[in-house]
Write an enzyme that holds these catalytic residues in place. Structure first.
Site, short mmCIF file in Angstrom:
data_model
loop_
_atom_site.label_atom_id
_atom_site.label_comp_id
_atom_site.label_asym_id
_atom_site.label_seq_id
_atom_site.Cartn_x
_atom_site.Cartn_y
_atom_site.Cartn_z
N ASP A 161 37.23 43.23 34.37
CA ASP A 161 37.98 42.98 35.60
C ASP A 161 38.59 44.28 36.12
O ASP A 161 38.62 44.51 37.33
CB ASP A 161 39.08 41.93 35.42
N ARG B 279 35.60 46.20 43.96
CA ARG B 279 35.66 45.22 45.07
C ARG B 279 36.59 45.72 46.17
O ARG B 279 36.34 45.51 47.35
CB ARG B 279 36.16 43.87 44.54
N SER C 225 38.57 36.88 38.38
CA SER C 225 39.42 38.06 38.20
C SER C 225 40.79 37.63 37.67
O SER C 225 41.30 38.15 36.67
CB SER C 225 39.56 38.78 39.55
N LYS D 149 42.10 37.66 33.39
CA LYS D 149 43.26 38.47 32.96
C LYS D 149 44.29 37.60 32.27
O LYS D 149 44.87 37.99 31.26
CB LYS D 149 43.93 39.10 34.18
N1 URA Z 1 44.38 39.17 42.42
C1 URA Z 1 43.54 39.49 41.41
O1 URA Z 1 43.98 39.80 40.32
N2 URA Z 1 42.24 39.47 41.64
C2 URA Z 1 41.72 39.13 42.81
O2 URA Z 1 40.52 39.11 42.94
C3 URA Z 1 42.58 38.79 43.88
C4 URA Z 1 43.93 38.82 43.65
#
Ligand code: URA
Length: 434
Positions: free
Chosen positions: A161, A168, A183, A187
């Site tokens: 990520d 991204r 994403s 996490k």
């Molecule tokens: N927050 C994140 O951690 N990832 C995303 O893709 C969008 C918002």
């Protein structure tokens, strides 16, 4: 298996198998699949989507792309919150110290700006010396000793990520529900969160611009949380106009400090209290939302949340004198107060335009790893529904040079839309998904 075939398969709208998803994420993490291939794949995912099974597999592959944290020896219940991204969203800066002041130990790993939306780490780095790169050992030690941590993702947690997020940001592939869900949830899962509140933003300044898409994203993330055994609640919150008044890193830190002092804009304060209340209920600190909200509000009124924030800043190497004297925070070279060009009711303050304009001022990045200017941004004085007289201050621009100031002023003036008839204020929330 070849990365190119997986990109082509997604380009051609086919479903990827669990093996293909795992191969792709493993290859990206170990460097055998290149950034440009992943950017092409991310664009194919954005355009063609992923179904629930693919999204869950992607989330788990990303969560398992590195080490995972087990916080059970350090906290009774690992709490976490996460926003899907918005404009002026400094909620974490208030919610985390409030939770700590209410007796919870909270360790949070946050992110940087993404597209037009700001990032907590960039905001916190407005405070000189504040470290956002704690190691896993430092994270755990501070959680034990101080009870509050706010840092970046340690390199070995969900590294897939970490890489994909930065890619991204600069490849036009942020606003994909599957990529956002994977994403965020990868996490949270990797960081050992057991109770999660997701702040799912909806509106002009969010990645999901309509309620239907935001609800689908929220449901997807709550379902992934349930599958991974993490109790997850999602709040659908308004992001049609900036949250609070300040947009831009140091300006937002100042506004968060005002709020921690018991002041701050009403909408931001209410929003933060609601998010905190849901976490306090999930943590079992209070049994119902009104009591939890009241407890959170007391921590703002009695200064205990501010005290926790000061301790956090000092623990992470930041200069805590900035907490007591926010005027020391980086200030822009040029500040211009822009008056309302007409009288009327504010119908729209286009949050995305404000966010994009802040990025152009230097508050966000155009390319991976670009430095940012913490001092720049906007203070938007009004809210949708306000009645404003011509000539009254409408917003202020904080800029590094005159050309950027002029461009930002024009763009944000155009982002304010007017009505002659009264306009209803916007709600803060549209619903909760449990
Ligand atoms: N927050 C994140 O951690 N990832 C995303 O893709 C969008 C918002």
């Amino acid at each position: 298996m070849r990365a190119t075939d997986i990109i082509i398969k997604k380009r051609d709208k086919q479903e990827l198998t669990p093996e293909e998803i795992r191969f792709f994420i493993k290859g990206y993490t170990d460097g055998s699949i290149a950034d440009y291939q992943v950017a092409a794949w991310a664009m194919a995912v954005l355009l063609n989507g992923m179904n629930a099974a693919e999204t869950t597999e992607l989330t788990l592959a990303m969560a398992q792309s590195g080490e995972t944290l087990d916080l059970s020896g350090v906290v009774d219940l690992a709490l976490d919150k996460h926003s899907t991204g918005g404009v002026g969203d400094k909620t974490t800066l208030v919610v985390e110290p409030v939770l700590a002041a209410c007796g919870c130990r909270v360790g949070k790993m946050s992110g940087r700006g993404l597209g037009f939306s700001g990032g907590t780490l960039d905001k916190m780095e407005s405070i000189p010396g504040y470290r956002t790169d704690l190691s896993r050992e430092e994270f755990l030690q501070q959680l034990k000793d101080v009870g509050l941590v706010l840092t970046g993702q340690t390199g070995d947690l969900a590294p897939a990520d970490g890489k994909l997020y930065a890619l991204r940001d600069v490849s036009g592939t942020v606003d994909s529900p599957a990529l956002i869900a994977a994403s965020i949830m990868s996490k949270k899962i990797a960081a050992g969160a057991q109770r999660i509140v997701l702040d799912v933003k909806v509106g002009l300044g969010a990645f999901m611009t309509n309620l239907q898409d935001a609800r689908a994203l929220a449901e997807m993330m709550v379902a992934i949380g349930a599958q991974a055994g993490r109790k997850t609640v999602a709040l659908l919150s308004d992001m049609n106009q900036p949250l609070g008044h300040a947009v831009g890193n140091a300006l937002e830190v100042k506004e968060a400090l005002d709020t921690l002092r018991g002041g701050g804009p009403a909408d931001f304060r209410e929003h933060a209290l609601d998010v905190a209340a849901h976490l306090l209920v999930l943590a079992g600190v209070e049994s119902d939302l009104p009591a939890a909200r009241q407890r959170a509000a007391v921590s703002l009124a009695d200064g205990s949340a501010l005290e926790r924030f000061r301790t956090l800043v000092a623990a992470q190497g930041g200069d805590a004198s900035y907490v007591d004297d926010p005027d020391k925070l980086p200030g822009a070279a040029l500040i211009e107060e822009v008056p309302a060009p007409r009288s009327g009711y504010l119908q729209t303050i286009h949050a995305r335009e404000v966010g994009e304009s802040a990025v152009e001022l230097g508050a966000g990045r155009a390319q991976k790893g670009d430095p940012i200017d913490h001092s720049v941004g906007f203070v938007i004085h009004h809210k949708v529904g306000d009645q404003v007289q011509a000539g009254q201050p409408l917003f202020s621009v904080h800029a590094g040079d005159a050309a950027k100031l002029a461009a930002a002023k024009a763009r944000v003036l155009a982002a304010h839309h007017w009505s002659d008839a009264p306009v209803e204020p916007l709600p803060l929330f549209y619903g909760t998904i449990e």
